[in-house]
Design a protein around this motif. Structure first.
Motif, PDB file in Angstrom:
ATOM      1  N   PHE A  42       0.885  -1.171   0.000  1.00  0.00           N
ATOM      2  CA  PHE A  42       0.000   0.000   0.000  1.00  0.00           C
ATOM      3  C   PHE A  42       0.922   1.219   0.000  1.00  0.00           C
ATOM      4  O   PHE A  42       1.818   1.318   0.829  1.00  0.00           O
ATOM      5  N   THR A 485       0.622   3.893  -7.084  1.00  0.00           N
ATOM      6  CA  THR A 485       0.335   4.122  -5.678  1.00  0.00           C
ATOM      7  C   THR A 485      -1.164   3.991  -5.428  1.00  0.00           C
ATOM      8  O   THR A 485      -1.958   3.894  -6.365  1.00  0.00           O
ATOM      9  N   ASP A 486      -1.542   4.003  -4.154  1.00  0.00           N
ATOM     10  CA  ASP A 486      -2.954   3.779  -3.823  1.00  0.00           C
ATOM     11  C   ASP A 486      -3.731   5.071  -3.591  1.00  0.00           C
ATOM     12  O   ASP A 486      -4.838   5.231  -4.108  1.00  0.00           O
ATOM     13  N   LYS A 516      -4.880   5.505  -7.345  1.00  0.00           N
ATOM     14  CA  LYS A 516      -6.254   5.041  -7.539  1.00  0.00           C
ATOM     15  C   LYS A 516      -7.276   6.007  -6.937  1.00  0.00           C
ATOM     16  O   LYS A 516      -8.367   6.174  -7.464  1.00  0.00           O
TER      17      LYS A 516
END
Length: 589
Positions: A42, A485-486, A516
């Motif tokens: 993460f 990346t998240d 995201k």
């Protein structure tokens, strides 16, 4: 005394607790990502603060939100990477050193480029870690072992790779356009580096004689302007083609006072008949709207300003004068010729350089640009098709509106500190752009090459931040594991200037979106709801708050008072309430 008999103080003292525990976390490497853990990764990338900067209350909110997210992911069993780093902040850092040199009665030109850059690097090594230390005081649980800097070797290679690829794909070009010019810093600056404030100003009504009018009953056309000095760059007068007061004048010519230049009277639907007299002077060299109108009507562009804000040889008798001194002189001269009709108070939305508070001049200049339309379309699709989500959702519209109306991006800056543009010219004017410094012109073979003196806009390198920090353009183990990346957390003021640029850069160069989810927060304002600014002297220094109340209290106050995407207010009462809450938790323990 045994631990069972130990007594806690009845009052929580953050100075005795926070730094001790933060040191323990760092020593135990509790915030370091572990690629070998076998856990699901993460990733959050920190919005890199300026290396010259000092932690402000917006940083405190932004990083507290990131810290909550990353700690929760660690607690949930993820291999959580919070990547830290700083931005070289071209204009701000160079201005810092130039201020220091001024104390020694020196300028950058006295040192020369090479020695000047040596001094900046010395300054950066001495003072560049201050904002990082402040983030540590705030309790930010970043993976400091991976800290990056936008001018470090790896990121510099990524920047050069990006420029070279763009150029050879036809997406970077050298061209002329109207830009924001700071006459003190003597460089182009981006829109985000322009502070706009409403101020009381003056609207001046000036009349221009009409050409071929009767000598016994001369005719005039009256225009209104807030910048009388720019009449020296006028090339036309415009009216709305449906304005019955003036449409009979379309096709005639006015005469510019002092310079006797003929000004065609044109019709353009962008003219607001309700502003001033309904007639507007057109100065394509010094106003964005006029520039665009000039493009539509094929009007010439006249630049009346030198780089330092004085008038050049296009200004006739006013050559050499400071722009504001010229304004006063022109008004006096217009009045003497009975061409100053009247003045009235007018609210100005004045743009100033955020670094030095100098009034910005729109200026037509030859610069390097990125061609944006081909990059914007796939970046819009990333949001429209749901591969990137905004929280709150309403900010997706802000992003899409900006991308739909995007202009080409000016990426060159007239500075010495930054990523130097990897473009060389020969005496014939051919450009050579390459990853390695060339020895001869790629077009004609000439060995007489001169590198472009400009550097790249700081946003050019920060647009690559989500993947350049992980090793791109190489497919490093970190890049493979932690990209895309998240989550990215940032303020709504950076949607167009940073978020959009990261999205189109990520999609174009990596083939996938750089994150995201975008978590968007508002601005932190003072207790009266005003924007914090130097002029109001209403800023809140997080370091002082931590010293008085502790990091826990500051962070709790910011998070507890924050609604997604909305602005929030800081007050003494809310800080004291947060401190009291921390004390209750302590008492409960």
């Amino acid at each position: 005394m045994s631990p069972s008999n130990a007594k806690l103080s009845s009052t929580y003292d953050p100075k005795q607790v926070e730094s001790r525990w933060y040191t323990y976390w760092m020593e135990q490497k509790l915030s370091q990502a572990d690629p070998s853990s076998g856990k699901q990764p993460f990733t959050i990338m920190i919005p890199p603060p300026n290396v010259t900067g000092q932690l402000h209350i917006g940083h405190a909110l932004d990083n507290s939100m990131q810290d909550i997210i990353i700690r929760w992911q660690r607690m949930s069993g993820r291999d959580a990477l919070w990547m830290p780093g700083t931005d070289h902040a071209g204009i701000a850092t160079q201005a810092k050193l130039e201020e220091e040199l001024a104390k020694e009665d020196l300028t950058k030109h006295d040192l020369g480029r090479e020695k000047f850059l040596e001094r900046i690097w010395e300054w950066k090594e001495k003072y560049g870690s201050r904002i990082v230390e402040q983030l540590r005081i705030l309790g930010a649980s970043c993976d400091w072992s991976r800290e990056r800097f936008t001018l470090d070797e790896g990121l510099s290679r990524a920047v050069r790779e990006t420029f070279v690829r763009y150029y050879h794909q036809g997406l970077i070009y050298r061209g002329t356009y109207i830009v924001n010019w700071c006459s003190h810093c003597q460089t182009v600056i981006s829109d985000i580096e322009v502070d706009h404030e409403e101020r009381q100003g003056v609207l001046y009504y000036l009349r221009y004689p009409l050409k071929d009018s009767s000598t016994t009953a001369p005719e005039y056309i009256t225009v209104a302007t807030t910048r009388p000095e720019t009449i020296l760059g006028d090339v036309a007068v415009a009216v709305h083609p449906e304005d019955t007061r003036y449409r009979h004048l379309i096709g005639r010519e006015a005469i510019l006072p002092f310079l006797e230049r003929s000004l065609p009277i044109i019709g353009d639907t962008s003219v607001d008949p309700a502003f001033g007299t309904g007639c507007v002077k057109i100065t394509p060299g010094h106003d964005l709207n006029d520039y665009e109108m000039g493009q539509r009507h094929n009007l010439p562009q006249i630049n009346i300003l030198n780089k330092d804000g004085t008038l050049n040889n296009q200004a006739g008798p006013y050559q050499g004068m400071d722009r504001f001194a010229c304004r006063l002189k022109i008004l006096t001269d217009l009045q003497a010729l009975d061409l100053l009709v009247k003045t009235e108070e007018h609210i100005l939305n004045l743009g100033e350089c955020s670094r030095c508070d100098t009034v910005i001049e729109p200026l037509v200049s030859e610069q390097w640009f990125v061609r944006m339309k081909p990059l914007a379309e796939p970046a819009m699709a990333s949001v429209v098709e749901g591969r990137i989500s905004f929280v709150p959702e309403r900010f997706a519209r802000t992003y899409l509106n900006w991308m739909e109306n995007i202009r080409d991006w000016c990426i060159s800056r007239q500075l010495w500190w930054g990523h130097r543009i990897p473009a060389w010219t020969c005496p014939q004017g051919h450009y050579t752009v390459s990853m390695e410094d060339p020895t001869c012109c790629a077009t004609c073979g000439s060995s007489e090459l001169t590198q472009d003196p400009d550097v790249l806009d700081t946003w050019f390198s920060s647009a690559l931040w989500p993947f350049s920090t992980l090793g791109w353009p190489e497919e490093t183990p970190d890049y493979i594991r932690y990209y895309p990346t998240d989550v990215l957390v940032t303020g709504y003021d950076l949607i167009s200037f940073w978020i959009a640029r990261m999205i189109f850069s990520g999609v174009h160069f990596t083939g996938t979106e750089p994150f995201k989810t975008l978590v968007i927060h508002g601005m932190v304002r003072d207790s009266q709801g005003r924007k914090m600014s130097k002029s109001l002297n209403n800023g809140v220094d997080p370091a002082e708050v931590v010293e008085q109340y502790g990091a826990d209290a500051l962070r709790f106050m910011l998070i507890h008072g924050s609604a997604p995407g909305n602005d929030m207010r800081v007050s003494q009462e809310r800080l004291e309430s947060a401190r009291n809450f921390a004390n209750k938790i302590w008492n409960a323990a």
